[in-house]
Design a protein around this motif. Structure first.
Motif, PDB file in Angstrom:
ATOM      1  N   MET A 102       0.823  -1.206   0.000  1.00 21.70           N
ATOM      2  CA  MET A 102       0.000   0.000   0.000  1.00 21.70           C
ATOM      3  C   MET A 102       0.862   1.263   0.000  1.00 21.70           C
ATOM      4  O   MET A 102       0.532   2.243  -0.684  1.00 21.70           O
ATOM      5  N   SER A 103       1.956   1.237   0.732  1.00 24.39           N
ATOM      6  CA  SER A 103       2.853   2.398   0.755  1.00 24.39           C
ATOM      7  C   SER A 103       3.513   2.593  -0.614  1.00 24.39           C
ATOM      8  O   SER A 103       3.716   3.729  -1.051  1.00 24.39           O
ATOM      9  N   GLY A 104       3.821   1.503  -1.290  1.00 25.32           N
ATOM     10  CA  GLY A 104       4.379   1.602  -2.639  1.00 25.32           C
ATOM     11  C   GLY A 104       3.396   2.225  -3.611  1.00 25.32           C
ATOM     12  O   GLY A 104       3.761   3.081  -4.428  1.00 25.32           O
ATOM     13  N   ILE A 105       2.136   1.811  -3.518  1.00 26.19           N
ATOM     14  CA  ILE A 105       1.095   2.371  -4.386  1.00 26.19           C
ATOM     15  C   ILE A 105       0.889   3.852  -4.090  1.00 26.19           C
ATOM     16  O   ILE A 105       0.808   4.673  -5.008  1.00 26.19           O
ATOM     17  N   ALA A 106       0.803   4.197  -2.817  1.00 28.11           N
ATOM     18  CA  ALA A 106       0.599   5.601  -2.424  1.00 28.11           C
ATOM     19  C   ALA A 106       1.765   6.469  -2.875  1.00 28.11           C
ATOM     20  O   ALA A 106       1.572   7.595  -3.348  1.00 28.11           O
ATOM     21  N   THR A 107       2.969   5.953  -2.738  1.00 28.28           N
ATOM     22  CA  THR A 107       4.164   6.711  -3.117  1.00 28.28           C
ATOM     23  C   THR A 107       4.215   6.942  -4.620  1.00 28.28           C
ATOM     24  O   THR A 107       4.448   8.060  -5.090  1.00 28.28           O
ATOM     25  N   GLN A 108       3.970   5.881  -5.389  1.00 29.32           N
ATOM     26  CA  GLN A 108       3.988   6.003  -6.849  1.00 29.32           C
ATOM     27  C   GLN A 108       2.868   6.920  -7.324  1.00 29.32           C
ATOM     28  O   GLN A 108       3.072   7.747  -8.228  1.00 29.32           O
ATOM     29  N   THR A 109       1.695   6.791  -6.712  1.00 30.38           N
ATOM     30  CA  THR A 109       0.571   7.657  -7.077  1.00 30.38           C
ATOM     31  C   THR A 109       0.915   9.111  -6.823  1.00 30.38           C
ATOM     32  O   THR A 109       0.679   9.976  -7.672  1.00 30.38           O
ATOM     33  N   GLU A 114       1.994  14.700  -8.652  1.00 31.33           N
ATOM     34  CA  GLU A 114       2.814  15.906  -8.603  1.00 31.33           C
ATOM     35  C   GLU A 114       3.229  16.385  -9.993  1.00 31.33           C
ATOM     36  O   GLU A 114       3.664  17.524 -10.168  1.00 31.33           O
ATOM     37  N   LYS A 115       3.088  15.531 -11.003  1.00 27.01           N
ATOM     38  CA  LYS A 115       3.540  15.875 -12.354  1.00 27.01           C
ATOM     39  C   LYS A 115       2.428  16.386 -13.260  1.00 27.01           C
ATOM     40  O   LYS A 115       2.675  16.706 -14.428  1.00 27.01           O
ATOM     41  N   ILE A 116       1.198  16.460 -12.744  1.00 29.35           N
ATOM     42  CA  ILE A 116       0.076  16.906 -13.562  1.00 29.35           C
ATOM     43  C   ILE A 116      -0.633  18.084 -12.897  1.00 29.35           C
ATOM     44  O   ILE A 116      -0.524  18.268 -11.686  1.00 29.35           O
ATOM     45  N   PRO A 117      -1.368  18.889 -13.677  1.00 30.14           N
ATOM     46  CA  PRO A 117      -2.099  20.027 -13.094  1.00 30.14           C
ATOM     47  C   PRO A 117      -3.118  19.552 -12.061  1.00 30.14           C
ATOM     48  O   PRO A 117      -3.646  18.439 -12.154  1.00 30.14           O
ATOM     49  N   LYS A 118      -3.401  20.397 -11.082  1.00 30.30           N
ATOM     50  CA  LYS A 118      -4.334  20.031 -10.013  1.00 30.30           C
ATOM     51  C   LYS A 118      -5.735  19.748 -10.538  1.00 30.30           C
ATOM     52  O   LYS A 118      -6.475  18.954  -9.951  1.00 30.30           O
ATOM     53  N   LYS A 119      -6.103  20.401 -11.641  1.00 28.93           N
ATOM     54  CA  LYS A 119      -7.448  20.180 -12.173  1.00 28.93           C
ATOM     55  C   LYS A 119      -7.584  18.822 -12.869  1.00 28.93           C
ATOM     56  O   LYS A 119      -8.685  18.333 -13.091  1.00 28.93           O
ATOM     57  N   THR A 120      -6.454  18.209 -13.208  1.00 31.68           N
ATOM     58  CA  THR A 120      -6.466  16.884 -13.825  1.00 31.68           C
ATOM     59  C   THR A 120      -6.317  15.840 -12.724  1.00 31.68           C
ATOM     60  O   THR A 120      -5.403  15.910 -11.916  1.00 31.68           O
ATOM     61  N   LYS A 121      -7.216  14.876 -12.701  1.00 29.18           N
ATOM     62  CA  LYS A 121      -7.216  13.878 -11.632  1.00 29.18           C
ATOM     63  C   LYS A 121      -6.626  12.555 -12.119  1.00 29.18           C
ATOM     64  O   LYS A 121      -6.891  12.119 -13.240  1.00 29.18           O
ATOM     65  N   LEU A 122      -5.838  11.947 -11.247  1.00 27.30           N
ATOM     66  CA  LEU A 122      -5.244  10.647 -11.546  1.00 27.30           C
ATOM     67  C   LEU A 122      -6.134   9.549 -10.980  1.00 27.30           C
ATOM     68  O   LEU A 122      -6.445   9.554  -9.785  1.00 27.30           O
ATOM     69  N   ILE A 253      -9.146  13.574 -16.706  1.00 24.47           N
ATOM     70  CA  ILE A 253      -8.748  12.369 -15.973  1.00 24.47           C
ATOM     71  C   ILE A 253      -7.607  11.680 -16.698  1.00 24.47           C
ATOM     72  O   ILE A 253      -7.591  11.607 -17.934  1.00 24.47           O
ATOM     73  N   ILE A 254      -6.659  11.171 -15.938  1.00 27.05           N
ATOM     74  CA  ILE A 254      -5.637  10.273 -16.476  1.00 27.05           C
ATOM     75  C   ILE A 254      -5.711   8.993 -15.662  1.00 27.05           C
ATOM     76  O   ILE A 254      -5.627   9.028 -14.436  1.00 27.05           O
ATOM     77  N   SER A 255      -5.900   7.858 -16.322  1.00 26.50           N
ATOM     78  CA  SER A 255      -5.963   6.585 -15.604  1.00 26.50           C
ATOM     79  C   SER A 255      -4.755   5.728 -15.970  1.00 26.50           C
ATOM     80  O   SER A 255      -4.382   5.621 -17.144  1.00 26.50           O
ATOM     81  N   ILE A 256      -4.170   5.124 -14.943  1.00 26.63           N
ATOM     82  CA  ILE A 256      -2.953   4.332 -15.122  1.00 26.63           C
ATOM     83  C   ILE A 256      -3.072   3.033 -14.332  1.00 26.63           C
ATOM     84  O   ILE A 256      -3.186   3.040 -13.110  1.00 26.63           O
ATOM     85  N   GLY A 257      -3.012   1.924 -15.035  1.00 27.25           N
ATOM     86  CA  GLY A 257      -3.128   0.625 -14.390  1.00 27.25           C
ATOM     87  C   GLY A 257      -1.889   0.216 -13.617  1.00 27.25           C
ATOM     88  O   GLY A 257      -1.971  -0.540 -12.647  1.00 27.25           O
ATOM     89  N   SER A 258      -0.735   0.714 -14.027  1.00 26.57           N
ATOM     90  CA  SER A 258       0.526   0.266 -13.422  1.00 26.57           C
ATOM     91  C   SER A 258       0.657   0.649 -11.952  1.00 26.57           C
ATOM     92  O   SER A 258       1.423   0.015 -11.219  1.00 26.57           O
ATOM     93  N   ILE A 259      -0.067   1.657 -11.504  1.00 31.86           N
ATOM     94  CA  ILE A 259       0.075   2.052 -10.098  1.00 31.86           C
ATOM     95  C   ILE A 259      -0.450   0.979  -9.146  1.00 31.86           C
ATOM     96  O   ILE A 259      -0.093   0.961  -7.971  1.00 31.86           O
ATOM     97  N   THR A 260      -1.267   0.051  -9.673  1.00 28.49           N
ATOM     98  CA  THR A 260      -1.740  -1.050  -8.829  1.00 28.49           C
ATOM     99  C   THR A 260      -1.288  -2.423  -9.327  1.00 28.49           C
ATOM    100  O   THR A 260      -1.160  -3.350  -8.530  1.00 28.49           O
ATOM    101  N   ASN A 261      -1.052  -2.569 -10.635  1.00 28.44           N
ATOM    102  CA  ASN A 261      -0.695  -3.913 -11.108  1.00 28.44           C
ATOM    103  C   ASN A 261       0.806  -4.117 -11.294  1.00 28.44           C
ATOM    104  O   ASN A 261       1.259  -5.225 -11.577  1.00 28.44           O
TER     105      ASN A 261
END
Length: 272
Positions: A102-109, A114-122, A253-261
């Motif tokens: 869980m800490s790895g997922i939170a850290t990567q997320t 931090e690399k995208i505008p605040k209005k864009t959600k990951l 929205i930007i969705s990324i599967g790698s943050i969990t898989n």
């Protein structure tokens, strides 16, 4: 909607590891000890409440020193566990497995957020290991991301294979509209994005679009006065090295599967 019983799931995790009993720890003298979990690297900590619950299930007392969402440095103590040595060591691996993941997922997320505008959600995806989805999605939230769908019953999402079976994007959209107010559509080109927007899709997933293709699609939607009627989601082929480019396109929205898989767990240890 069924509520998730995290305590029951954690109990199953622990039972899976214990089997008929921890025959090694059973050899130890029946003495009470104090142990601590420490981090070996910089991270965003996540999963402390669940690690605590795992130890509590085995009769241990836990004091959390670093709450979920805290930034931790190497050699910092995250929690202190007190109880019988056998009980603590029986829980050690199960608690660490969940906490480090869980800490790895939170850290990567958090690094991606931090690399995208605040209005864009990951957003996370459903690309999780069976039994871990709830915890994975919680970790994404702790890291500053969004959960998206937890289960298939939460929202209609029309994807490529649904369209392939129906053999018509328009037909399956109309079927969805008759039963549900909100639905998402995955598209592979601008014309299908326009169709989905005209038909009332709440979210349009631009699957494997390049940043240039996304900006062109947004321009077309704006010209047809459709852009403000939908949320646009970029997905596919997005990672830490190119996410900032996608963030600049104007998607919602930007969705990324790698943050969990494809998560890399944070290095942590339990020390006595």
């Amino acid at each position: 909607m069924l509520s998730f019983n995290s305590k029951k799931q954690l109990s199953q995790f622990l039972a899976e590891d214990i089997g008929k009993g921890d025959i090694t720890s059973a050899l130890l003298p029946k003495i009470k000890i104090s142990a601590r979990i420490i981090s070996r690297e910089d991270a965003i900590v996540a999963g402390t409440v669940y690690a605590k619950e795992i130890f509590k299930l085995n009769g241990c007392n836990v004091k959390i020193l670093k709450k979920d969402g805290s930034r931790i440095k190497p050699n910092q103590t995250i929690m202190i566990i007190r109880g019988y040595a056998e009980k603590i060591l029986t829980c050690e691996r199960t608690a660490l497995n969940l906490l480090t993941r869980m800490s790895g997922i939170a850290t990567q997320t958090n690094e991606l957020v931090e690399k995208i505008p605040k209005k864009t959600k990951l957003y996370a995806t459903r690309k999780t290991a069976p039994g871990l989805r709830y915890f994975d999605k919680e970790a994404v939230k702790i890291g500053g991301g969004k959960k998206h769908r937890l289960r298939l019953d939460e929202m209609v999402m029309i994807k490529d294979n649904h369209i392939a079976v129906e053999n018509s994007l328009l037909v399956i959209i109309k079927k969805a509209k008759r039963k549900y107010k909100k639905f998402e559509v995955e598209v592979e080109n601008t014309s299908d994005a326009v169709l989905a927007a005209k038909e009332g899709a709440a979210i349009i997933m631009l699957d494997n679009f390049s940043p240039t293709q996304i900006m062109k699609t947004i321009k077309v939607l704006k010209n047809q006065k459709l852009r403000n009627k939908v949320l646009l989601e970029a997905s596919g082929g997005i990672h830490s090295k190119n996410i900032s480019k996608y963030g600049k396109t104007g998607v919602d929205i930007i969705s990324i599967g790698s943050i969990t898989n494809s998560v890399k767990g944070i290095d942590m240890n339990l020390e006595i």
